[in-house]
Design an enzyme around this catalytic site. Structure first.
Site, PDB file in Angstrom:
ATOM      1  N   LYS A  11      42.965  39.328  59.326  1.00  0.00           N
ATOM      2  CA  LYS A  11      44.069  39.832  60.144  1.00  0.00           C
ATOM      3  C   LYS A  11      43.548  40.466  61.427  1.00  0.00           C
ATOM      4  CE  LYS A  11      46.441  40.615  55.855  1.00  0.00           C
ATOM      5  NZ  LYS A  11      46.696  41.574  54.768  1.00  0.00           N
ATOM      6  N   LYS A  52      42.212  50.049  54.011  1.00  0.00           N
ATOM      7  CA  LYS A  52      42.249  49.279  52.766  1.00  0.00           C
ATOM      8  C   LYS A  52      42.266  50.291  51.640  1.00  0.00           C
ATOM      9  CE  LYS A  52      38.309  47.336  54.212  1.00  0.00           C
ATOM     10  NZ  LYS A  52      38.191  45.886  54.087  1.00  0.00           N
ATOM     11  N   ARG A  53      42.497  49.839  50.390  1.00  0.00           N
ATOM     12  CA  ARG A  53      42.438  50.773  49.276  1.00  0.00           C
ATOM     13  C   ARG A  53      41.101  51.513  49.282  1.00  0.00           C
ATOM     14  NH1 ARG A  53      46.724  50.737  45.461  1.00  0.00           N
ATOM     15  NH2 ARG A  53      45.397  52.175  44.302  1.00  0.00           N
ATOM     16  N   THR A  95      41.063  40.141  52.932  1.00  0.00           N
ATOM     17  CA  THR A  95      41.957  39.360  53.781  1.00  0.00           C
ATOM     18  C   THR A  95      42.300  40.118  55.057  1.00  0.00           C
ATOM     19  OG1 THR A  95      43.687  40.160  52.285  1.00  0.00           O
ATOM     20  CG2 THR A  95      43.042  37.862  52.077  1.00  0.00           C
ATOM     21  N   HIS A 133      40.014  37.026  40.980  1.00  0.00           N
ATOM     22  CA  HIS A 133      39.942  37.780  42.239  1.00  0.00           C
ATOM     23  C   HIS A 133      38.857  38.840  42.250  1.00  0.00           C
ATOM     24  CE1 HIS A 133      43.823  36.389  43.980  1.00  0.00           C
ATOM     25  NE2 HIS A 133      44.133  36.231  42.708  1.00  0.00           N
ATOM     26  N   LYS A 191      34.118  49.541  48.295  1.00  0.00           N
ATOM     27  CA  LYS A 191      34.479  49.218  49.678  1.00  0.00           C
ATOM     28  C   LYS A 191      33.762  50.136  50.683  1.00  0.00           C
ATOM     29  CE  LYS A 191      39.113  47.553  48.351  1.00  0.00           C
ATOM     30  NZ  LYS A 191      39.218  46.141  48.805  1.00  0.00           N
TER      31      LYS A 191
HETATM   32  O1  73E Z   1      38.658  40.938  47.675  1.00  0.00           O
HETATM   33  C1  73E Z   1      40.009  41.111  47.317  1.00  0.00           C
HETATM   34  C2  73E Z   1      40.756  39.811  47.557  1.00  0.00           C
HETATM   35  O2  73E Z   1      40.786  39.503  48.939  1.00  0.00           O
HETATM   36  C3  73E Z   1      40.123  41.512  45.851  1.00  0.00           C
HETATM   37  O3  73E Z   1      39.493  42.748  45.652  1.00  0.00           O
HETATM   38  C4  73E Z   1      41.580  41.605  45.453  1.00  0.00           C
HETATM   39  O4  73E Z   1      42.190  40.321  45.682  1.00  0.00           O
HETATM   40  C5  73E Z   1      42.181  39.921  47.051  1.00  0.00           C
HETATM   41  C6  73E Z   1      42.926  38.619  47.163  1.00  0.00           C
HETATM   42  O5  73E Z   1      42.213  37.567  46.601  1.00  0.00           O
HETATM   43  C7  73E Z   1      41.746  42.007  44.035  1.00  0.00           C
HETATM   44  N1  73E Z   1      42.688  42.830  43.541  1.00  0.00           N
HETATM   45  C8  73E Z   1      42.500  42.909  42.230  1.00  0.00           C
HETATM   46  N2  73E Z   1      41.458  42.169  41.909  1.00  0.00           N
HETATM   47  N3  73E Z   1      40.987  41.609  43.042  1.00  0.00           N
HETATM   48  C9  73E Z   1      43.291  43.672  41.266  1.00  0.00           C
HETATM   49  C10 73E Z   1      42.845  43.839  39.964  1.00  0.00           C
HETATM   50  C11 73E Z   1      43.597  44.556  39.070  1.00  0.00           C
HETATM   51  C12 73E Z   1      44.799  45.118  39.442  1.00  0.00           C
HETATM   52  C13 73E Z   1      45.250  44.953  40.741  1.00  0.00           C
HETATM   53  C14 73E Z   1      44.490  44.237  41.657  1.00  0.00           C
END
Ligand code: 73E
Length: 836
Positions: free
Chosen positions: A682, A567-568, A678, A374, A573
């Protein structure tokens, strides 16, 4: 003893077996019964919270009847199952979703009305289930909804945190974190005190010879902690399928050890052990896209992987199949590297406990797992210190070393002349201390590796995992672009829009087949339809304005352009780019001749999001937004032209209110950093437009909806490296418009400049890693294009309707179908007549 009732005695069971309710009167009966008995209340002291509890318990019973039947059906069908392992499931509220998915919301509304309650008020009593940080956790929740809706035999496995993501309050412009104790009353979980697994930590490994002269490894000593299962029913939409989310809770084992301590009168220390064990599942780590290498986090990961694997293997063994059939019965998907230890644990079970040969075991393992990546952010890639792992999981470390050895041997054979490749691809990083690279282990142990949007999947193949494409071949790496469930993110969040769409498309079929939305384009010139469309957007904005007034005291004009970034908070970002743009706009308004001030389009800039508690730069960004808000919102020169709002404690239920209320939303990450995103999906699905960079799923959204319907700006991913390199070697000049913004901040316009010095210098003097200055001009120019476009409301509406019509691709149903066909090789359960 067989715990089954003999056939001749089953008649009474059949007669009294619970039937799922369908009628208003039945819901009313169940509601009152739960209020008066389960909750021991009466009509004289039933407030909205009690009413929520009553109706939730009634629907829980309803779900559990179908849940039971689903489990029986799936056991009987004996097909391959999907196991989705995720440390985060960001479910949000369950009641509304349960009522909609079983198709009884309208009936429940009438029932509650009869009994003196408004359904919206009752729904809003529910506490969000917030067992996640952001996109990764919400994706897992959308996937559960889609897997149930599509009748896939699927289980989610996670941790039952006592504290979910913290609640955010804003005090004097600063974020304050409040613990989120959410388990006081949770009708949606079923404790399974009979389903427990003992999980071992620490200890030592001894070699022994078995009777056939083979060397076996015995992992002994250390401590054990008990995992207790809590099950959460996951109802599909418009199908009886109700799948299971199993969350593990930790507690002390009630074994010899404690017993002895109690007997020896060492009560306090026995209680302390008890608490130590419970600590494992006590709290969700509040970091999104960041790993900090804490031992407790590693304990959480192993605890959850070990319990889940034990459960999966136990279920497989009941079928009495041979081990080589395991991958035909079981597909395990790893949501990022957090559950990578499951790979090692399965190998350990097969080799140490089931005494399979290493190669046979490894063949089974590598045909069972899939790994979803991710993120490419280096600070988020998991590495665990070898000494820590040696101490906590000594046998697992040995197995990792063996996996690595065999892997490196095969690489050496194939690339005998590449002298560096072994060091580059080794699971063990030769640093001090040595580190286990979890992503490499996940790749080597999986059958398929996927990214979450096209650009992202290309990037992982050409950057962080490049060597593995050469070694494993390109077929191992694939893309599955993310999606969202239209049930929650259209029907539930925006019931009026959903109803309007249904009225045109002749029903709610689009909720199960989102591609049907394309028929909306036929109505683009339908005057009544457009009028309703615009009215609904205004109603949704008015609802948000009301919330803003209650939460912040600021009055915003619902006719203004609502510009949203929720968002976070993270530097990548780029909420800082947004707030600098807001300051630029403010300075421009201030510089205008008062007569000119009627011209700009009135705007409300809405921010929301949590910062990780230890992430100072992110907290500084929140502080700046709030300071800017208090200056601008109280400046009489500005009036309705510009308002800045920070919505505190952004979460799933706030997102359900905010997404339908945006005109434009911001998805403005530095190109190449946001894997997918995502919330972009939405917002568009709810009839809002996007200003964004060429990053993540923005690119595919553009392809689907057409580039005339999105506002793209900024540098491209392919140019980022070069730009950073140039900054680093001194060739850097701050954008002149941004320089004016910085001057205003430095002049104290938004409070003591020292408060923001580190933030400004991350752009000015520390090489501007996220390219805020490089993209600034293009950003503010594009914002002007947004104003232009918004002035022409008719064209704006055209863009919105067209975009919604073309969003079918982004349903998580499409996503799950792709996973099922190209990664899991599982089939939907045939529901026969039942699903008609
Ligand atoms: O771009 C998003 C993505 O839409 C991405 O940053 C997020 O996952 C979403 C779903 O695919 C994400 N979160 C984390 N890594 N990618 C993450 C990493 C460590 C701890 C918690 C979350």
């Amino acid at each position: 003893v067989e715990a089954t009732i003999p056939e001749p005695l089953r008649e009474a069971w059949r007669k009294y077996s619970a039937k799922p309710f369908t009628q208003k009167s039945e819901i009313e009966l169940e509601f009152v019964r739960h209020i008066e008995t389960t909750l021991a209340r009466s009509l004289f002291n039933c407030d909205e919270l009690a009413a929520y509890s009553g109706i939730a318990l009634a629907f829980r019973d309803r779900l559990i009847i179908e849940w039971n039947k689903t489990q029986q059906r799936q056991t009987f069908a004996d097909q391959k199952r999907i196991y989705y392992l995720s440390l985060e499931f960001l479910m949000g509220r369950a009641l509304d979703n349960a009522m909609l998915n079983v198709g009884l919301k309208d009936v429940a509304k009438e029932a509650l009305g009869d009994l003196g309650f408004r359904i919206e008020d009752v729904i809003s009593q529910e506490h969000d289930a917030a067992l996640g940080n952001g996109g990764l956790g919400r994706l897992a929740a959308c996937f559960l909804d889609s897997m149930a809706t599509l009748n896939y035999p699927a289980w989610g496995y996670g941790l039952r945190y006592r504290y979910g993501i913290f609640k955010q309050e804003i005090v004097d412009g600063y974020q304050v974190e409040i613990p989120d104790y959410w388990l006081d009353f949770n009708p949606w979980e079923f404790p399974r005190h009979d389903i427990t697994v003992n999980v071992q930590f620490y200890g030592t490994v001894n070699k022994q010879r078995d009777t056939q002269g083979r060397t076996t490894h015995i992992w002994q000593g250390g401590e054990t902690v008990q995992a207790v299962a809590y099950d959460v029913p996951i109802p599909g939409y418009g199908t009886p399928t109700t799948n299971n989310l199993r969350l593990w809770s930790s507690k002390a084992t009630s074994g010899e050890f404690n017993f002895q301590k109690f007997n020896a009168g060492d009560y306090e220390s026995a209680v302390a052990d008890e608490q130590r064990a419970e600590t494992i599942s006590a709290v969700l780590y509040p970091n999104d896209n960041l790993e900090r290498g804490k031992e407790l986090r590693l304990k959480q990961q192993y605890f959850w992987c070990a319990a889940s694997l034990y459960d999966i293997v136990r279920r497989f063994k009941k079928t009495k199949r041979a081990w080589n059939e395991f991958p035909d019965q079981v597909a395990i998907q790893l949501n990022d590297t957090h559950p990578t230890l499951a790979i090692v644990e399965l190998q350990r079970i097969l080799v140490d406990i089931e005494v399979l040969e290493w190669d046979e075991a490894w063949h089974i393992v590598t045909h069972t797992f899939g790994y979803t990546n991710h993120t490419v952010l280096p600070e988020a890639l998991e590495k665990w210190s070898v000494p820590m792992m040696q101490n906590l999981l000594p046998r697992h470390l040995q197995i990792i070393y063996d996996i690595n050895l065999f892997f490196l041997q095969s690489v050496e054979k194939r690339f005998p002349t590449d002298r560096d490749i072994l060091a580059r691809v080794s699971i063990i990083e030769e640093s001090h201390p040595k580190m286990v690279r979890m992503a490499y282990l996940a790749i080597i142990g999986s059958q398929k590796v996927n990214g979450v949007a096209e650009l992202h999947s290309d990037l992982i193949k050409t950057t962080i995992f490049k060597d593995f494409v050469d070694i494993c071949g390109p077929d191992k790496f694939t893309n599955v672009t993310n999606g969202i469930t239209p049930r929650r993110w259209l029907h539930q969040a925006n019931p009026r829009l959903s109803e309007l769409i249904a009225s045109k498309l002749g029903g709610y079929g689009f909720l199960k087949d989102l591609a049907l939305l394309e028929e909306l384009e036929d109505f683009i010139n339908d005057k009544e339809f457009r009028k309703s469309w615009v009215e609904i957007k205004l109603m949704n904005k008015t609802r948000l304005a009301k919330h803003i007034k209650e939460a912040t005291g600021y009055q915003v004009n619902p006719n203004a352009l609502f510009d949203v970034q929720v968002k976070r908070i993270h530097e990548y970002k780029r909420q800082q780019l947004n707030i600098f743009g807001v300051i630029h706009r403010y300075l421009a308004i201030k510089a205008m001749d008062p007569k000119e001030r009627a011209k700009p389009v009135p705007r409300v800039s809405i921010f929301g999001g949590k910062a990780a508690p230890g992430y100072w730069m992110a907290k500084t960004i929140i502080h700046l937004i709030n300071k800017v808000a208090s200056v601008i919102n109280n400046d009489p020169d500005v009036g309705d032209l510009l308002k800045v709002i920070f919505v505190a404690d952004y979460n799933v239920s706030k997102a359900e209110m905010i997404c339908p209320a945006s005109d434009i939303s911001e998805h403005i990450s530095t190109a190449g950093t946001e894997a997918s995103g995502t919330s972009n999906m939405k917002f568009v699905l709810n009839g809002g437009l996007i200003i964004g960079t060429c990053d993540g799923a923005n690119i595919e959204i553009t392809r689907e909806i057409g580039e005339q319907n999105i506002f793209l700006f900024g540098n491209l991913a392919e140019d980022v490296e070069e730009l950073r390199h140039r900054h680093y070697y001194g060739d850097f000049k701050l954008d002149m418009h941004l320089a004016k913004v910085f001057d205003a901040i430095k002049g104290g316009m938004f409070g003591p400049p020292d408060d923001f010095a580190a933030l400004l210098s991350s752009v000015e003097s520390h090489s501007d890693y996220y390219l805020v200055s490089d993209d600034f001009l293009s950003y503010i120019e594009t914002q002007e294009l947004v104003d232009e476009a918004f002035r022409n409301q008719d064209e704006w509406t055209d863009k919105c309707i067209t975009s919604v019509a073309r969003m079918g691709f982004f349903s998580s149903d499409r996503v799950i179908t792709e996973y099922a066909e190209s990664i899991w090789n599982v089939e939907q359960l045939d529901m026969g007549k039942e699903n008609e």
